[in-house]
Design an enzyme around this catalytic site. Structure first.
Site, PDB file in Angstrom:
ATOM      1  N   SER A 105       0.826  -1.204   0.000  1.00  0.00           N
ATOM      2  CA  SER A 105       0.000   0.000   0.000  1.00  0.00           C
ATOM      3  C   SER A 105       0.864   1.259   0.000  1.00  0.00           C
ATOM      4  O   SER A 105       1.688   1.443  -0.885  1.00  0.00           O
ATOM      5  CB  SER A 105      -0.961  -0.040   1.192  1.00  0.00           C
ATOM      6  OG  SER A 105      -1.966   0.933   1.064  1.00  0.00           O
ATOM      7  N   ASP A 250      -1.957   6.079  -4.332  1.00  0.00           N
ATOM      8  CA  ASP A 250      -0.852   5.345  -3.723  1.00  0.00           C
ATOM      9  C   ASP A 250      -0.472   4.180  -4.639  1.00  0.00           C
ATOM     10  O   ASP A 250      -1.089   3.986  -5.698  1.00  0.00           O
ATOM     11  CB  ASP A 250      -1.220   4.902  -2.305  1.00  0.00           C
ATOM     12  CG  ASP A 250      -2.276   3.812  -2.267  1.00  0.00           C
ATOM     13  OD1 ASP A 250      -2.998   3.643  -3.269  1.00  0.00           O
ATOM     14  OD2 ASP A 250      -2.396   3.128  -1.237  1.00  0.00           O
ATOM     15  N   ASP A 252      -0.945   0.967  -4.902  1.00  0.00           N
ATOM     16  CA  ASP A 252      -1.917  -0.031  -5.353  1.00  0.00           C
ATOM     17  C   ASP A 252      -3.273   0.581  -5.679  1.00  0.00           C
ATOM     18  O   ASP A 252      -4.248  -0.127  -5.910  1.00  0.00           O
ATOM     19  CB  ASP A 252      -2.075  -1.153  -4.321  1.00  0.00           C
ATOM     20  CG  ASP A 252      -2.595  -0.656  -2.982  1.00  0.00           C
ATOM     21  OD1 ASP A 252      -2.171   0.429  -2.550  1.00  0.00           O
ATOM     22  OD2 ASP A 252      -3.422  -1.348  -2.356  1.00  0.00           O
ATOM     23  N   ASP A 254      -5.608   2.228  -4.054  1.00  0.00           N
ATOM     24  CA  ASP A 254      -6.800   2.156  -3.203  1.00  0.00           C
ATOM     25  C   ASP A 254      -6.911   3.371  -2.292  1.00  0.00           C
ATOM     26  O   ASP A 254      -7.791   3.426  -1.433  1.00  0.00           O
ATOM     27  CB  ASP A 254      -6.844   0.857  -2.396  1.00  0.00           C
ATOM     28  CG  ASP A 254      -5.735   0.744  -1.362  1.00  0.00           C
ATOM     29  OD1 ASP A 254      -4.815   1.586  -1.370  1.00  0.00           O
ATOM     30  OD2 ASP A 254      -5.782  -0.201  -0.553  1.00  0.00           O
TER      31      ASP A 254
END
Length: 299
Positions: A105, A250, A252, A254
């Site tokens: 993340s 970010d 990924d 999400d």
């Protein structure tokens, strides 16, 4: 070196002694624990979907996870560079038994993680997480014989399918967006958002997309957590004028941060509130549900 074991997944820094960082042996151990847990679930599927962000260790971790799952007799669908929301959508769409998102993340590039999903494409529950951790501690893994090894296949079309699903949402007005001829700057911190976000904006009819840190090298240009102190590059571009909006994600994809046309941060807390306000108005009101890690501003 750091290794954090929790019900939501396994996260750590790459390298170091086994058990003290996310080493190859640790990756195999926890992938095997998750795969073993999957085989105990009441599902006819043997398919596990995996996808990753672009961080430097991603390819290595992905290959370790895929091979381990195959060794347990599970079939692997590898989405390659992807986003967390995309993997979450593909799991139920393909009727998979589960999924693993390989991303740490917003953590810096030395980190990586295994985020674990159930057959609904949701993060596994507290009790399920404890089952996976117990399996890892016991190392009670029963690998498949050579005639029953799992299969491996890739699919690079799922991001496009995800974008098509977004365009089909009744509250997404593509024509209105196209008419405004928006000019947008995107900062994807050198990860998979550099592929996903510009492609989505183009499909929405955004006239100009200025790419900043969009090459998916995994060598993050700045701290990947989308906080104001980390977003000075995009703020400077917007301060000069000529653009309507800045979009920051970010690694990924999400987490989303918006930057106003004058370079000021809109703020993650307000992003979800603004979307909820739009959705509720379009549907004549209603209730919202969110967790504390999203925002308390919806209360």
């Amino acid at each position: 070196m750091t290794l954090i074991k929790s019900i939501s997944g396994i996260r750590g820094t790459i390298g170091g002694p086994t058990g003290q960082g996310l080493t190859p042996l640790d990756v195999v151990k926890y992938a095997a624990a998750y795969g073993t847990w999957v085989t105990t679930q009441n599902t006819d599927s043997k398919l596990v979907v995996i996808g990753r962000d672009a961080r430097l260790s991603g390819d290595m971790v992905s290959r370790l996870v895929a091979a381990t799952l195959q060794g347990l007799g599970l079939d692997v669908l590898d989405l390659g560079l992807s986003t967390t929301p995309t993997v979450e959508l593909v799991v139920p769409a393909r009727r998979a038994a589960g999924g693993i998102i390989l991303t740490a993340s917003h953590n810096p590039k030395q980190w990586n993680a295994l985020k674990l999903l159930n057959a609904q494409g949701e993060f596994i529950s507290d009790s399920e997480g404890h089952q996976v951790l117990a399996l890892a501690d016991s190392e009670a893994f029963d690998f498949a014989p050579v005639t029953k090894l799992g299969s491996y296949q890739t699919d690079d079309t799922t991001l496009t399918a995800h974008i098509d699903a977004i365009l089909a949402l009744p509250l997404v007005d593509v024509e209105a967006i196209r008419k405004h001829k928006f000019r947008v700057v995107v900062d994807a911190v050198n990860s998979s958002g550099g592929i996903a976000v510009p492609q989505l904006l183009a499909a929405l009819g955004v006239e100009t997309v200025e790419k900043l840190h969009c090459e998916p090298t995994g060598d993050f240009a700045h701290n990947p957590e989308p906080l104001p102190e980390n977003l000075r590059d995009i703020a400077k571009i917007l301060e000069k004028g000529g653009f309507d909006l800045g979009i920051v994600v970010d690694p990924d994809v999400d987490r989303l941060a918006l930057v106003s046309e004058n370079g000021e941060m809109f703020g993650e807390e307000y992003t979800l509130v603004a979307v909820a306000d739009y959705v509720l108005k379009a549907n004549g009101g209603g209730n919202t549900v969110s967790n504390r890690s999203s925002t308390r501003a919806l209360r």
